[in-house]
Motif scaffolding. Structure first.
Motif, PDB file in Angstrom:
ATOM      1  N   SER A  49       0.846  -1.075   0.069  1.00  0.00           N
ATOM      2  CA  SER A  49      -0.106   0.131  -0.071  1.00  0.00           C
ATOM      3  C   SER A  49       0.949   1.154  -0.014  1.00  0.00           C
ATOM      4  O   SER A  49       0.418   2.314  -0.374  1.00  0.00           O
ATOM      5  N   ASN A  50       2.189   1.285   0.380  1.00  0.00           N
ATOM      6  CA  ASN A  50       2.897   2.554   0.432  1.00  0.00           C
ATOM      7  C   ASN A  50       3.214   3.041  -0.976  1.00  0.00           C
ATOM      8  O   ASN A  50       2.985   4.246  -1.223  1.00  0.00           O
ATOM      9  N   SER A  51       3.347   2.034  -2.015  1.00  0.00           N
ATOM     10  CA  SER A  51       3.747   2.584  -3.214  1.00  0.00           C
ATOM     11  C   SER A  51       2.568   3.471  -3.778  1.00  0.00           C
ATOM     12  O   SER A  51       2.838   4.567  -4.187  1.00  0.00           O
ATOM     13  N   PRO A  52       1.294   3.121  -4.206  1.00  0.00           N
ATOM     14  CA  PRO A  52       0.223   3.651  -4.473  1.00  0.00           C
ATOM     15  C   PRO A  52       0.205   5.060  -3.747  1.00  0.00           C
ATOM     16  O   PRO A  52      -0.196   6.096  -4.256  1.00  0.00           O
ATOM     17  N   THR A  53       0.228   4.905  -2.430  1.00  0.00           N
ATOM     18  CA  THR A  53      -0.120   6.036  -1.694  1.00  0.00           C
ATOM     19  C   THR A  53       0.953   7.212  -1.800  1.00  0.00           C
ATOM     20  O   THR A  53       0.700   8.366  -2.033  1.00  0.00           O
ATOM     21  N   LEU A  54       2.490   6.941  -1.711  1.00  0.00           N
ATOM     22  CA  LEU A  54       3.296   7.786  -1.849  1.00  0.00           C
ATOM     23  C   LEU A  54       3.533   8.236  -3.544  1.00  0.00           C
ATOM     24  O   LEU A  54       3.948   9.450  -3.616  1.00  0.00           O
ATOM     25  N   LEU A  55       3.036   7.475  -4.369  1.00  0.00           N
ATOM     26  CA  LEU A  55       3.222   7.975  -5.884  1.00  0.00           C
ATOM     27  C   LEU A  55       2.297   8.966  -6.005  1.00  0.00           C
ATOM     28  O   LEU A  55       2.292  10.040  -6.696  1.00  0.00           O
ATOM     29  N   ALA A  56       1.037   8.854  -5.194  1.00  0.00           N
ATOM     30  CA  ALA A  56      -0.253   9.634  -5.353  1.00  0.00           C
ATOM     31  C   ALA A  56       0.290  11.072  -4.736  1.00  0.00           C
ATOM     32  O   ALA A  56      -0.077  12.222  -5.360  1.00  0.00           O
ATOM     33  N   ALA A  57       0.896  10.812  -3.530  1.00  0.00           N
ATOM     34  CA  ALA A  57       1.183  11.987  -2.749  1.00  0.00           C
ATOM     35  C   ALA A  57       2.293  12.755  -3.736  1.00  0.00           C
ATOM     36  O   ALA A  57       2.398  14.016  -3.517  1.00  0.00           O
ATOM     37  N   GLY A  58       3.188  12.281  -4.315  1.00  0.00           N
ATOM     38  CA  GLY A  58       4.284  12.557  -5.035  1.00  0.00           C
ATOM     39  C   GLY A  58       3.540  13.510  -6.169  1.00  0.00           C
ATOM     40  O   GLY A  58       4.166  14.599  -6.334  1.00  0.00           O
ATOM     41  N   ARG A  59       2.901  12.819  -6.747  1.00  0.00           N
ATOM     42  CA  ARG A  59       2.049  13.574  -8.038  1.00  0.00           C
ATOM     43  C   ARG A  59       1.223  14.659  -7.512  1.00  0.00           C
ATOM     44  O   ARG A  59       1.416  15.706  -8.383  1.00  0.00           O
ATOM     45  N   ALA A  60       0.712  14.742  -6.510  1.00  0.00           N
ATOM     46  CA  ALA A  60       0.027  15.658  -6.163  1.00  0.00           C
ATOM     47  C   ALA A  60       0.893  16.870  -5.540  1.00  0.00           C
ATOM     48  O   ALA A  60       0.364  18.081  -5.807  1.00  0.00           O
ATOM     49  N   ALA A  61       1.984  16.769  -5.340  1.00  0.00           N
ATOM     50  CA  ALA A  61       3.261  17.727  -4.879  1.00  0.00           C
ATOM     51  C   ALA A  61       3.670  18.223  -6.332  1.00  0.00           C
ATOM     52  O   ALA A  61       4.767  18.990  -6.167  1.00  0.00           O
ATOM     53  N   PHE A  80       6.465  11.194   4.529  1.00  0.00           N
ATOM     54  CA  PHE A  80       6.600  11.691   3.322  1.00  0.00           C
ATOM     55  C   PHE A  80       6.012  13.172   3.195  1.00  0.00           C
ATOM     56  O   PHE A  80       6.575  14.211   2.757  1.00  0.00           O
ATOM     57  N   LEU A  81       5.019  13.262   3.869  1.00  0.00           N
ATOM     58  CA  LEU A  81       4.382  14.605   4.004  1.00  0.00           C
ATOM     59  C   LEU A  81       5.258  15.676   4.554  1.00  0.00           C
ATOM     60  O   LEU A  81       5.419  16.928   4.414  1.00  0.00           O
ATOM     61  N   LEU A  82       5.913  15.130   5.823  1.00  0.00           N
ATOM     62  CA  LEU A  82       6.710  16.148   6.640  1.00  0.00           C
ATOM     63  C   LEU A  82       8.010  16.137   5.845  1.00  0.00           C
ATOM     64  O   LEU A  82       8.548  17.654   5.932  1.00  0.00           O
ATOM     65  N   TYR A  83       8.541  15.370   5.314  1.00  0.00           N
ATOM     66  CA  TYR A  83       9.915  15.376   4.883  1.00  0.00           C
ATOM     67  C   TYR A  83      10.077  15.634   3.254  1.00  0.00           C
ATOM     68  O   TYR A  83      11.004  16.252   2.776  1.00  0.00           O
ATOM     69  N   VAL A  84       9.355  14.632   2.596  1.00  0.00           N
ATOM     70  CA  VAL A  84       9.625  14.576   1.180  1.00  0.00           C
ATOM     71  C   VAL A  84       8.996  15.772   0.348  1.00  0.00           C
ATOM     72  O   VAL A  84       9.681  16.202  -0.446  1.00  0.00           O
ATOM     73  N   VAL A  85       7.667  16.240   0.860  1.00  0.00           N
ATOM     74  CA  VAL A  85       6.985  17.229   0.073  1.00  0.00           C
ATOM     75  C   VAL A  85       7.927  18.546   0.070  1.00  0.00           C
ATOM     76  O   VAL A  85       7.972  19.107  -1.003  1.00  0.00           O
ATOM     77  N   PRO A  86       8.482  19.014   1.067  1.00  0.00           N
ATOM     78  CA  PRO A  86       9.435  19.937   0.934  1.00  0.00           C
ATOM     79  C   PRO A  86      10.780  19.914   0.216  1.00  0.00           C
ATOM     80  O   PRO A  86      11.050  20.865  -0.368  1.00  0.00           O
ATOM     81  N   LEU A  87      11.018  18.686   0.017  1.00  0.00           N
ATOM     82  CA  LEU A  87      12.059  18.451  -0.783  1.00  0.00           C
ATOM     83  C   LEU A  87      11.678  18.620  -2.215  1.00  0.00           C
ATOM     84  O   LEU A  87      12.358  19.118  -3.235  1.00  0.00           O
TER      85      LEU A  87
END
Length: 399
Positions: A193-205, A302-309
């Motif tokens: 479940s991590n892959s689709p969740t984080l892929l979607a979060a990355g695309r949203a960013a 991911f939201l805390l650390y990767v989105v700012p990156l």
């Protein structure tokens, strides 16, 4: 003896240190939607490009209609796209919205203020300049139409087209790799479940995100997938394999690499974290962020650390979003992330339940509250950082 836990803000600053925006590229406007301008865009055309009528009516000289009612002969008509000739003093020209104002005219009298006949009787006066949109009143040729750092949406693309731009320098969309790990995922015993969740979060960013893996729990298999991810992306995020277990392949593969860090963060969920840089085959230094494998901890991290990156790579400013608490919460001895819902006033209320592992609870939430450590009751109305979980909640939080 375990290392002391690092603070959330300290780890976020460590990740952002040394990260710069990706080199710009020039793309046609048709391919620029959602991209970030890498340089100011100067107008080559004025907006509007010429003086034109803002309403259907009659173009006249204000001096000729200073006293009303007054009747003027109609000396011509002009519509949008028509050639135009100078106005004969003492006459009126029938004019349509968007049509060029005849030289010599300084006023457009709407049809509603006239009889509409020939000669036309004008029954209401107006000052010079009324109902005319003047050349360059919005943007003048030569001045900056948009500044670097602006994300291009439909309105921005419309403006760029109007000022004569056909191509612009933009930051590339960051290429994000999500590399999950775990033998249980490879074998299919547990859904990844991590892959689709984080892929979607990355695309949203704003990233172009691709999945790599899941990787097996062996060093060679993980390193092969990591090398493939590093060679084709700008940022790699791994999930799982960074605790102290016998099969924590990410930590085992990278802990001895120069510049890699693994350790605890004073947060719940998401205590184990790591980060470093890996060289690609073409000589790029690609950041790698290693997140926990538990779905809630991975997404929150991911939201805390990767989105700012991702913002830093895209050249867009990032700032924490805050919202007032709709109800008091009790802070612990470390930063706690709690699922919450945003009310109509933009305040956020934590949802009841066990937030650390419930994906159902997270799916019902609008955002995560980031409650810093204090060990005290945090009163209602106190602003706290919030991490939006979907676009609707982000709009509510931004007001």
């Amino acid at each position: 003896m375990t290392d002391p836990a690092c603070a959330v803000d300290e780890h976020r600053a460590r990740l952002l240190e040394g990260v710069t925006a990706l080199d710009p590229e020039v793309v046609p406007l048709a391919e620029a939607l959602g991209r970030v301008l890498a340089a100011d865009v100067a107008a080559t055309l004025s907006v509007p490009p010429f003086d034109h009528a803002a309403m259907d009516g009659f173009a006249v000289r204000a001096a000729d209609v200073a006293s009303v009612p007054v009747a003027l002969p109609v000396s011509g008509a002009v519509a949008a796209g028509d050639p135009v000739t100078p106005l004969v003093p003492g006459t009126a020209v029938r004019i349509m919205t968007g049509a060029p104002v005849p030289p010599g005219a300084d006023l457009v009298v709407p049809f509603e203020w006239t009889t509409g006949t020939d000669p036309v009787e004008i029954v209401q006066r107006a000052d010079a300049g009324r109902h005319i949109r003047f050349e360059g009143e919005d943007v003048r040729a030569g001045e900056a139409a948009l500044a670097a750092g602006v994300r291009l949406g439909p309105a921005q693309l419309g403006l760029l087209t109007s000022v004569g731009a056909t191509a612009v320098a933009v930051r590339p969309r960051p290429r994000l790799a999500v590399l999950s790990t775990g033998a249980e995922l490879v074998a299919g015993h547990v859904p990844d479940s991590n892959s689709p969740t984080l892929l979607a979060a990355g695309r949203a960013a704003g990233a172009d995100a691709a999945a790599f893996g899941p990787a097996p729990d062996d060093l060679a298999g993980f390193r092969a997938l990591l090398a493939a991810a590093v060679d084709t992306t700008d940022l790699v995020v791994t999930t799982g394999g960074i605790s102290a277990g016998d099969h924590d392949v990410v930590k085992a593969a990278l802990r001895d690499d120069p510049g890699f860090w693994f350790g605890p963060i004073a947060m719940k969920p998401g205590r184990p974290q790591g980060c470093g840089v890996v060289d690609s085959s073409d000589g790029r230094r690609v950041p790698v962020v290693t997140l926990p494998g538990t779905p809630i901890a991975a997404y929150a991290s991911f939201l805390l650390y990767v989105v700012p990156l991702l913002h830093a790579l895209a050249g867009t400013p990032w700032r924490p979003v805050t919202a007032p608490l709709a109800a008091p919460v009790t802070a612990g001895d470390r930063t706690v992330l709690l699922p919450g819902v945003v009310d109509e006033a933009g305040a956020i209320r934590p949802l009841p339940g066990h937030a650390g592992h419930s994906q159902r609870l997270l799916a019902a939430a609008d955002a995560l509250l980031v409650v810093p450590p204090s060990g005290r009751l945090v009163p209602e109305g106190t602003p706290v950082e919030v991490l939006a979980l979907h676009p609707r909640s982000q709009e509510g939080l931004d007001g």
